[in-house]
Design a protein around this motif. Structure first.
Motif, mmCIF file in Angstrom:
data_model
loop_
_atom_site.group_PDB
_atom_site.id
_atom_site.type_symbol
_atom_site.label_atom_id
_atom_site.label_comp_id
_atom_site.label_asym_id
_atom_site.label_seq_id
_atom_site.Cartn_x
_atom_site.Cartn_y
_atom_site.Cartn_z
ATOM 1 N N PHE A 68 -16.377 16.238 3.835
ATOM 2 C CA PHE A 68 -15.361 15.370 3.244
ATOM 3 C C PHE A 68 -15.085 15.776 1.799
ATOM 4 O O PHE A 68 -13.924 15.914 1.388
ATOM 5 C CB PHE A 68 -15.835 13.915 3.304
ATOM 6 C CG PHE A 68 -14.919 12.944 2.610
ATOM 7 C CD1 PHE A 68 -13.710 12.578 3.172
ATOM 8 C CD2 PHE A 68 -15.272 12.397 1.383
ATOM 9 C CE1 PHE A 68 -12.857 11.677 2.527
ATOM 10 C CE2 PHE A 68 -14.436 11.503 0.733
ATOM 11 C CZ PHE A 68 -13.230 11.144 1.304
ATOM 12 N N GLY A 69 -16.145 15.997 1.006
ATOM 13 C CA GLY A 69 -15.962 16.392 -0.380
ATOM 14 C C GLY A 69 -15.266 17.736 -0.517
ATOM 15 O O GLY A 69 -14.351 17.904 -1.341
ATOM 16 N N LEU A 70 -15.673 18.703 0.300
ATOM 17 C CA LEU A 70 -15.035 20.022 0.262
ATOM 18 C C LEU A 70 -13.575 19.940 0.692
ATOM 19 O O LEU A 70 -12.707 20.623 0.130
ATOM 20 C CB LEU A 70 -15.788 20.999 1.169
ATOM 21 C CG LEU A 70 -17.209 21.368 0.746
ATOM 22 C CD1 LEU A 70 -17.880 22.213 1.830
ATOM 23 C CD2 LEU A 70 -17.206 22.123 -0.581
ATOM 24 N N LEU A 76 -12.713 24.198 1.967
ATOM 25 C CA LEU A 76 -13.293 24.394 3.293
ATOM 26 C C LEU A 76 -13.366 25.878 3.641
ATOM 27 O O LEU A 76 -12.549 26.674 3.171
ATOM 28 C CB LEU A 76 -12.446 23.669 4.345
ATOM 29 C CG LEU A 76 -12.416 22.146 4.259
ATOM 30 C CD1 LEU A 76 -11.316 21.595 5.161
ATOM 31 C CD2 LEU A 76 -13.763 21.561 4.648
ATOM 32 N N PRO A 77 -14.334 26.265 4.454
ATOM 33 C CA PRO A 77 -14.370 27.647 4.927
ATOM 34 C C PRO A 77 -13.140 27.974 5.770
ATOM 35 O O PRO A 77 -12.381 27.091 6.172
ATOM 36 C CB PRO A 77 -15.662 27.705 5.758
ATOM 37 C CG PRO A 77 -15.989 26.287 6.094
ATOM 38 C CD PRO A 77 -15.466 25.468 4.966
ATOM 39 N N ARG A 78 -12.963 29.254 6.042
ATOM 40 C CA ARG A 78 -11.732 29.746 6.673
ATOM 41 C C ARG A 78 -11.423 29.050 7.992
ATOM 42 O O ARG A 78 -10.250 28.837 8.335
ATOM 43 C CB ARG A 78 -11.851 31.257 6.886
ATOM 44 C CG ARG A 78 -10.619 31.924 7.456
ATOM 45 C CD ARG A 78 -10.760 33.438 7.440
ATOM 46 N NE ARG A 78 -11.978 33.857 8.127
ATOM 47 C CZ ARG A 78 -12.044 34.095 9.435
ATOM 48 N NH1 ARG A 78 -10.975 33.919 10.186
ATOM 49 N NH2 ARG A 78 -13.175 34.492 9.984
ATOM 50 N N VAL A 196 -11.770 13.268 -11.946
ATOM 51 C CA VAL A 196 -12.642 13.004 -10.802
ATOM 52 C C VAL A 196 -13.729 14.065 -10.741
ATOM 53 O O VAL A 196 -13.434 15.264 -10.835
ATOM 54 C CB VAL A 196 -11.854 13.003 -9.470
ATOM 55 C CG1 VAL A 196 -12.809 12.855 -8.289
ATOM 56 C CG2 VAL A 196 -10.820 11.884 -9.450
ATOM 57 N N LEU A 197 -14.969 13.620 -10.593
ATOM 58 C CA LEU A 197 -16.084 14.538 -10.416
ATOM 59 C C LEU A 197 -16.774 14.204 -9.098
ATOM 60 O O LEU A 197 -17.192 13.070 -8.873
ATOM 61 C CB LEU A 197 -17.084 14.398 -11.571
ATOM 62 C CG LEU A 197 -18.273 15.369 -11.568
ATOM 63 C CD1 LEU A 197 -17.775 16.805 -11.688
ATOM 64 C CD2 LEU A 197 -19.234 15.053 -12.699
ATOM 65 N N ILE A 198 -16.864 15.208 -8.213
ATOM 66 C CA ILE A 198 -17.539 15.052 -6.932
ATOM 67 C C ILE A 198 -18.897 15.725 -7.036
ATOM 68 O O ILE A 198 -18.986 16.903 -7.381
ATOM 69 C CB ILE A 198 -16.716 15.667 -5.789
ATOM 70 C CG1 ILE A 198 -15.338 14.998 -5.700
ATOM 71 C CG2 ILE A 198 -17.448 15.534 -4.455
ATOM 72 C CD1 ILE A 198 -14.401 15.652 -4.698
ATOM 73 N N LEU A 199 -19.963 14.977 -6.767
ATOM 74 C CA LEU A 199 -21.320 15.524 -6.842
ATOM 75 C C LEU A 199 -21.938 15.516 -5.453
ATOM 76 O O LEU A 199 -22.067 14.460 -4.824
ATOM 77 C CB LEU A 199 -22.180 14.700 -7.806
ATOM 78 C CG LEU A 199 -21.687 14.657 -9.248
ATOM 79 C CD1 LEU A 199 -21.112 13.276 -9.555
ATOM 80 C CD2 LEU A 199 -22.797 14.971 -10.221
ATOM 81 N N ASP A 200 -22.305 16.688 -4.976
ATOM 82 C CA ASP A 200 -22.875 16.816 -3.632
ATOM 83 C C ASP A 200 -24.384 17.000 -3.734
ATOM 84 O O ASP A 200 -24.853 18.095 -4.055
ATOM 85 C CB ASP A 200 -22.227 18.007 -2.918
ATOM 86 C CG ASP A 200 -22.728 18.159 -1.484
ATOM 87 O OD1 ASP A 200 -23.299 17.185 -0.947
ATOM 88 O OD2 ASP A 200 -22.561 19.244 -0.909
#
Length: 362
Positions: A68-70, A76-78, A196-200
């Motif tokens: 979801f974050g990516l 997202l990967p290819r 916005v900062l997304i931390l995984d």
């Protein structure tokens, strides 16, 4: 993990108040397989993030949190594909269709408007470049800042995350400890002052004292800079400490969302309840801990109806018929507590909320 499962201070729940900074509607992520089929890793997510808010996204590994974050940042990967509607509302009033961005506009959005701190800090750095070079490359890719401006900005942020610039700037990533690398990555993510900062999972694989340091740094930096934050974690203690709101994800879908106090003391989804009951409290008598039976389903072969029904003690035949939508469950309209469960009235945590908020224990 940081040993607290109680919110450390009262927080305002911003759900439904004002205009969202980030608005996500019917968001889906699919991966193509070698057999020509697709696997849906994120399913129909509706979520809002408000200015200055911290939102924790929790759940077991494999439930779709990182995807979801990516997907929000188009990283997202290819073989991955995101669909739906993601709208970012800049502070200057500009409305951005994130999934419609391309080329230079997408590059600018990724670091200027929204940035991400990845789970493995070492993997986020070029191992043959010093930290100084990382800082310069990041700034020059997005701005026309002078060398002195970049040096001053990097030094300011490194001091903010409790690092000494003179010591860190000329180090290679492998010369820093795990906690130091994580703090450098946080500083780098804030170079262009994103909203916005997304931390995984920023504290994964760190020892408990270093986790404590990272949590303190995030508190301080967020208070100073005022950005909004999506905090992805399977550690409920971190969610309790850092979040204004919490969203529980299961099998690629949000199944409950609400204010941090409601989610920890009045959960209404059996999955959220199971996550909480599996974590020991730090005060009072030790209750009987319960694990959730089984494991998350394969995204390639999801069960019919509610995806949690094979593991749920409240499940009935009706639960196998359809996947319930998110519905409001609070007696106080507008507080944002929603759950996707037809048996939510039967779900109760046998642990009363304290009269006063508990302090942090480390």
């Amino acid at each position: 993990m940081v040993t607290t499962t109680s919110p450390s201070a009262p927080r305002a729940v911003r759900g439904g108040q004002g205009k969202p900074l980030l608005s996500v509607r019917d968001f889906n992520v699919e991966y193509r397989t070698g057999a020509g089929t697709t696997v849906q890793a994120v399913r129909g997510v509706d979520l809002d993030l408000y200015p200055g808010e911290s939102l924790a996204l929790v759940g077991e590994s494999g439930c779709g949190k990182t995807t979801f974050g990516l997907g929000l940042l188009r990283l997202l990967p290819r073989l991955g594909h995101a669909s739906g509607k993601v709208t970012f509302n800049r502070g200057d009033g500009t409305e951005i269709d994130v999934l419609g961005l391309d080329g230079r506009d997408l590059r600018q959005f990724r670091w200027r408007d929204a940035a991400m701190v990845f789970q493995g800090a070492m993997n986020a750095f070029n191992p043959v470049l010093k930290i100084r070079a990382h800082m310069h490359d990041t700034m020059r890719a997005h701005t026309k800042a002078t060398r002195k401006e970049i040096e001053d900005r990097a030094a300011e942020l490194l001091r903010l995350v409790r690092l000494e610039p003179a010591r860190v700037m000329d180090c290679y990533p492998h010369e820093l400890s795990g906690g130091m690398r994580q703090r450098v990555l946080i500083a780098m993510s804030l170079l262009l002052e994103p909203e916005v900062l997304i931390l995984d999972e920023p504290t994964t694989a760190l020892d408990i004292l270093t986790q404590r340091s990272i949590v303190d740094v995030l508190h301080e930096v967020r208070e100073r800079l005022g950005f909004s934050m999506i905090f992805i974690s399977h550690d409920l203690s971190l969610a309790a400490e850092l979040a204004d709101r919490v969203a529980t994800m299961y099998a690629g879908r949000i199944v409950e969302t609400g204010g941090v106090r409601d989610m920890f003391y009045k959960p209404r989804h059996p999955y959220t309840l199971g996550l909480i009951k599996a974590v020991p409290p730090i005060v009072g008598d030790l209750p009987d801990l319960e694990s959730i039976p089984g494991g998350p389903p394969s995204l390639a072969a999801l069960p019919p109806g509610c995806k949690f029904n094979p593991r749920c003690k409240y499940a009935t035949e009706e639960c196998k018929a359809e996947d319930p939508p998110l519905v409001p469950v609070s007696d106080q309209p507008g507080d944002g507590h929603e759950v996707a469960c037809i048996h939510y009235k039967e779900v109760h945590l046998d642990r009363p909320a304290p009269n006063n908020e508990l302090g942090t224990a480390s």
